[in-house]
Design a protein around this motif. Structure first.
Motif, PDB file in Angstrom:
ATOM      1  N   UNK A  54       2.504 -34.551 -19.183  1.00 23.13           N
ATOM      2  CA  UNK A  54       3.589 -35.148 -19.944  1.00 23.13           C
ATOM      3  C   UNK A  54       4.562 -34.056 -20.348  1.00 23.13           C
ATOM      4  N   UNK A  55       5.836 -34.359 -20.291  1.00 25.90           N
ATOM      5  CA  UNK A  55       6.861 -33.405 -20.739  1.00 25.90           C
ATOM      6  C   UNK A  55       7.198 -33.680 -22.197  1.00 25.90           C
ATOM      7  N   UNK A  56       7.207 -32.634 -22.993  1.00 25.91           N
ATOM      8  CA  UNK A  56       7.590 -32.774 -24.395  1.00 25.91           C
ATOM      9  C   UNK A  56       8.704 -31.775 -24.697  1.00 25.91           C
ATOM     10  N   UNK A  57       9.490 -32.079 -25.707  1.00 25.49           N
ATOM     11  CA  UNK A  57      10.570 -31.181 -26.115  1.00 25.49           C
ATOM     12  C   UNK A  57       9.993 -29.894 -26.673  1.00 25.49           C
ATOM     13  N   UNK A  58      10.567 -28.779 -26.263  1.00 27.15           N
ATOM     14  CA  UNK A  58      10.135 -27.481 -26.797  1.00 27.15           C
ATOM     15  C   UNK A  58      10.721 -27.294 -28.195  1.00 27.15           C
ATOM     16  N   UNK A  59      10.188 -26.343 -28.919  1.00 28.25           N
ATOM     17  CA  UNK A  59      10.716 -26.038 -30.248  1.00 28.25           C
ATOM     18  C   UNK A  59      12.157 -25.562 -30.146  1.00 28.25           C
ATOM     19  N   UNK A  60      12.485 -24.840 -29.080  1.00 27.57           N
ATOM     20  CA  UNK A  60      13.857 -24.362 -28.885  1.00 27.57           C
ATOM     21  C   UNK A  60      14.824 -25.540 -28.753  1.00 27.57           C
ATOM     22  N   UNK A  61      14.420 -26.587 -28.026  1.00 25.71           N
ATOM     23  CA  UNK A  61      15.275 -27.763 -27.881  1.00 25.71           C
ATOM     24  C   UNK A  61      15.413 -28.499 -29.210  1.00 25.71           C
ATOM     25  N   UNK A  62      14.334 -28.629 -29.949  1.00 24.33           N
ATOM     26  CA  UNK A  62      14.393 -29.290 -31.258  1.00 24.33           C
ATOM     27  C   UNK A  62      15.329 -28.551 -32.198  1.00 24.33           C
ATOM     28  N   UNK A  63      15.263 -27.227 -32.184  1.00 20.58           N
ATOM     29  CA  UNK A  63      16.137 -26.405 -33.028  1.00 20.58           C
ATOM     30  C   UNK A  63      17.590 -26.576 -32.610  1.00 20.58           C
ATOM     31  N   UNK A  64      17.851 -26.605 -31.305  1.00 18.70           N
ATOM     32  CA  UNK A  64      19.205 -26.791 -30.802  1.00 18.70           C
ATOM     33  C   UNK A  64      19.754 -28.161 -31.198  1.00 18.70           C
ATOM     34  N   UNK A  65      18.955 -29.211 -31.042  1.00 21.33           N
ATOM     35  CA  UNK A  65      19.400 -30.557 -31.408  1.00 21.33           C
ATOM     36  C   UNK A  65      19.729 -30.637 -32.897  1.00 21.33           C
ATOM     37  N   UNK A  66      18.947 -29.961 -33.724  1.00 20.44           N
ATOM     38  CA  UNK A  66      19.222 -29.945 -35.158  1.00 20.44           C
ATOM     39  C   UNK A  66      20.548 -29.239 -35.435  1.00 20.44           C
ATOM     40  N   UNK A  67      20.829 -28.166 -34.700  1.00 15.00           N
ATOM     41  CA  UNK A  67      22.098 -27.448 -34.865  1.00 15.00           C
ATOM     42  C   UNK A  67      23.276 -28.342 -34.501  1.00 15.00           C
ATOM     43  N   UNK A  68      23.151 -29.103 -33.413  1.00 15.04           N
ATOM     44  CA  UNK A  68      24.208 -30.045 -33.015  1.00 15.04           C
ATOM     45  C   UNK A  68      24.409 -31.090 -34.106  1.00 15.04           C
ATOM     46  N   UNK A  69      23.315 -31.639 -34.614  1.00 17.42           N
ATOM     47  CA  UNK A  69      23.387 -32.632 -35.691  1.00 17.42           C
ATOM     48  C   UNK A  69      24.129 -32.052 -36.893  1.00 17.42           C
ATOM     49  N   UNK A  70      23.772 -30.842 -37.283  1.00 20.69           N
ATOM     50  CA  UNK A  70      24.400 -30.218 -38.453  1.00 20.69           C
ATOM     51  C   UNK A  70      25.896 -29.986 -38.243  1.00 20.69           C
ATOM     52  N   UNK A  71      26.282 -29.583 -37.029  1.00 21.48           N
ATOM     53  CA  UNK A  71      27.698 -29.365 -36.721  1.00 21.48           C
ATOM     54  C   UNK A  71      28.472 -30.680 -36.810  1.00 21.48           C
ATOM     55  N   UNK A  72      27.923 -31.729 -36.230  1.00 16.88           N
ATOM     56  CA  UNK A  72      28.600 -33.026 -36.258  1.00 16.88           C
ATOM     57  C   UNK A  72      28.649 -33.591 -37.671  1.00 16.88           C
ATOM     58  N   UNK A  73      27.614 -33.340 -38.458  1.00 21.48           N
ATOM     59  CA  UNK A  73      27.600 -33.769 -39.852  1.00 21.48           C
ATOM     60  C   UNK A  73      28.689 -33.035 -40.638  1.00 21.48           C
ATOM     61  N   UNK A  74      28.784 -31.731 -40.433  1.00 19.15           N
ATOM     62  CA  UNK A  74      29.797 -30.918 -41.106  1.00 19.15           C
ATOM     63  C   UNK A  74      31.209 -31.379 -40.741  1.00 19.15           C
ATOM     64  N   UNK A  75      31.403 -31.770 -39.501  1.00 20.22           N
ATOM     65  CA  UNK A  75      32.715 -32.242 -39.031  1.00 20.22           C
ATOM     66  C   UNK A  75      32.961 -33.712 -39.370  1.00 20.22           C
ATOM     67  N   UNK A  76      32.010 -34.344 -40.063  1.00 24.06           N
ATOM     68  CA  UNK A  76      32.104 -35.745 -40.477  1.00 24.06           C
ATOM     69  C   UNK A  76      32.270 -36.692 -39.286  1.00 24.06           C
ATOM     70  N   UNK A  77      31.545 -36.413 -38.217  1.00 27.65           N
ATOM     71  CA  UNK A  77      31.614 -37.235 -37.011  1.00 27.65           C
ATOM     72  C   UNK A  77      30.423 -38.177 -36.860  1.00 27.65           C
TER      73      UNK A  77
END
Length: 120
Positions: free
Chosen positions: A40-63
């Protein structure tokens, strides 16, 4: 019956270098209740960290709560990928951007209709 196609909405944000698809997922060997092994393929910790960074950027930009994302038939994004080696496969990085944006904006990544990619 005429179906009106809604416009493609494109967002522009500056984000960190994404995780390459090679590093985004880990293979895990599991065993089912019958003793059969499967991978089974699972998300790596690096991908989870990256996705959180994207979320935070979009949240900051009010998108994040912009109603355009629910109304849009297709969504597009532009990525200028800054890679360390000119011969790097830049398409390896796109899936992480696509998944991160889709997850943050809560839409199916099948709705991504336009991607502009440039290597810098």
């Amino acid at each position: 019956m005429r179906i009106e196609r809604l416009p493609i909405h494109t967002i522009h944000v500056t984000a960190p270098l994404s995780v390459s698809v090679n590093a985004a997922y880990a293979q895990v060997i599991k065993t089912n209740k019958y003793g059969q092994r499967y991978t089974r393929r699972i998300s790596s910790q690096a991908l989870k960290t990256f996705k959180q960074a994207i979320h935070d950027i979009l949240l900051e930009r009010e998108l994040l709560n912009d109603p355009r994302w629910e109304q849009a038939e297709e969504i597009g994004f532009e990525a200028v990928v800054y890679v360390q080696r000119r011969n790097a496969d830049m398409t390896n990085y796109i899936k992480s951007y696509e998944d991160g944006i889709a997850e943050a904006l809560r839409f199916n990544d099948k709705r991504v209709g336009r991607v502009y990619l440039d290597k810098a």
